[in-house]
Design an enzyme around this catalytic site. Structure first.
Site, PDB file in Angstrom:
ATOM      1  N   LYS A   1      70.998 -50.086 -13.006  1.00 11.24           N
ATOM      2  CA  LYS A   1      71.673 -50.254 -11.732  1.00 11.24           C
ATOM      3  C   LYS A   1      73.191 -51.004 -12.404  1.00 11.24           C
ATOM      4  O   LYS A   1      73.479 -52.143 -12.420  1.00 11.24           O
ATOM      5  CB  LYS A   1      71.404 -51.542 -10.718  1.00 11.24           C
ATOM      6  CG  LYS A   1      71.865 -51.293  -9.497  1.00 11.24           C
ATOM      7  CD  LYS A   1      70.993 -52.149  -8.402  1.00 11.24           C
ATOM      8  CE  LYS A   1      71.872 -52.310  -6.928  1.00 11.24           C
ATOM      9  NZ  LYS A   1      72.193 -51.267  -6.337  1.00 11.24           N
TER      10      LYS A   1
HETATM   11  N1  PMP Z   1      69.277 -45.929  -5.482  1.00  7.75           N
HETATM   12  C1  PMP Z   1      70.430 -46.378  -5.346  1.00  7.75           C
HETATM   13  C2  PMP Z   1      71.411 -45.284  -6.158  1.00  7.75           C
HETATM   14  C3  PMP Z   1      70.901 -47.820  -5.122  1.00  7.75           C
HETATM   15  O1  PMP Z   1      72.006 -48.158  -4.973  1.00  7.75           O
HETATM   16  C4  PMP Z   1      69.810 -48.339  -4.305  1.00  7.75           C
HETATM   17  C5  PMP Z   1      70.062 -49.770  -3.956  1.00  7.75           C
HETATM   18  N2  PMP Z   1      69.786 -50.641  -5.029  1.00  7.75           N
HETATM   19  C6  PMP Z   1      68.635 -47.811  -4.175  1.00  7.75           C
HETATM   20  C7  PMP Z   1      68.436 -46.509  -4.717  1.00  7.75           C
HETATM   21  C8  PMP Z   1      67.396 -48.689  -3.540  1.00  7.75           C
HETATM   22  O2  PMP Z   1      66.801 -49.830  -4.190  1.00  7.75           O
HETATM   23  P1  PMP Z   1      66.423 -50.811  -3.789  1.00  7.75           P
HETATM   24  O3  PMP Z   1      65.593 -50.738  -2.853  1.00  7.75           O
HETATM   25  O4  PMP Z   1      65.834 -51.612  -4.959  1.00  7.75           O
HETATM   26  O5  PMP Z   1      67.428 -51.723  -2.992  1.00  7.75           O
END
Ligand code: PMP
Length: 309
Positions: free
Chosen positions: A157
């Protein structure tokens, strides 16, 4: 955006407006930062951070994937976040930890530039709106493909990677849709601009696998577990674009958005949220708010009182 009183910056609590950075910080120029999006919910036992350790572990791993080491441990960041929530007197809030390469070297190999770390916490309603959560959103398959593992690291991320999400989200919004769904480099369904994707067909719940250039979403992981615990079959498998149109139900999951039904993809109507979406959405909501005994371990409760100084 809604603000709060204080932000944790490099080990100190500073007033919101004073949490600034040098304009020659490396991260501003090259996107060399890693971050998290976390939510805290008001529960009967006080504020609780959902899957806090998993988010902070992912932050540490994202940093490691881009060859930098956070100057704070997961436990230090966790404690700082608890204290931040207390100091800002927050209940439900969004938490944004960010670690970026700071000021000191604008070369690309800048291992001597410091790693600056901040944690902010502030009120932020569900990302795709309450109406969207209840009745579903309209999604459009993006003309932009999701970043490939050949060029960047979808599993991290990382700040710079979000230019891809910004392009997709902007295109979809300008065209009058609520959210973009991106395909991977091979044309398989990957993920939303900030959410993972689920497709329900003939009672089976499917979601793209890690090889489809997805972020390993923590909400995705929670929803897979909830769905299996409820007795549904969940398959991680490649999903063709047309399956989004042929699906009985489609929904998106993410920390900011939580679980959002999709009622239309590329102008193909899917209708009001279906039964499976509803059941899982309700269970997730219980888990987030501490109403599900079986998922209490996912909550990191914030003690109301600071340990004696
Ligand atoms: N994909 C992307 C590109 C994201 O930015 C997010 C948000 N963090 C997610 C999926 C979902 O991840 P999470 O459930 O850990 O927030």
């Amino acid at each position: 955006m809604e603000t709060a009183d204080t932000i944790w910056q490099n080990g100190e609590f500073v007033p919101w407006d004073e949490a600034t950075t040098h304009v020659l910080s490396h991260g501003l120029h090259y996107g060399t930062g890693v971050f998290e999006g976390i939510r805290c919910y008001e529960t009967e036992r006080g504020p609780a951070v959902f899957r806090h350790r998993e988010h902070l572990d992912r932050l540490q791993k994202s940093a490691e994937l881009y060859y930098f080491q956070l100057p704070y441990s997961t436990e230090q960041l966790r404690e700082a976040t608890h204290e931040l929530i207390r100091r800002n007197e927050l209940g439900s809030c969004y938490i944004r930890p960010l670690a970026y390469r700071g000021y000191g070297n604008l070369g690309l190999y800048a291992t001597d530039a410091p790693i600056d770390v901040i944690v902010a916490a502030f009120p932020w309603g569900v990302y795709l709106g309450e109406e969207g959560q209840r009745h579903g959103i309209r999604a459009r398959v993006s003309s932009w493909r999701t970043i490939s593992g050949d060029s960047l690291i979808p599993h991290a991320k990382a700040a710079g990677q979000y230019l891809n999400s910004v392009l997709a989200k902007t295109e979809a919004t300008n065209a009058g849709y609520d959210e973009a769904i991106l395909l991977d480099q091979y044309g398989r369904v990957s993920e939303g601009s900030g959410e993972n994707v689920f497709v329900v067909r003939d009672g089976t719940i499917c979601t793209p696998p890690h090889t489809a250039a997805i972020l390993d979403g923590i909400t995705r992981n929670s929803v897979v577990q909830i769905a299996r615990d409820l007795g549904y079959t969940v398959e991680e498998r490649d999903i063709a674009r047309a399956e989004l149109y042929l699906a009985d139900e489609v929904f998106l999951t993410g920390t900011a958005a939580e679980l959002v039904p999709v009622r239309e993809v590329d102008d193909h109507p899917l209708g009001e949220p279906g039964e499976i979406t509803r059941v899982i959405q309700a269970k997730l909501d219980d888990a987030l708010h501490g109403r599900a005994e079986e998922y209490l371990e996912w909550l990191d409760f914030v003690e109301r009182i600071t340990a004696a100084a």
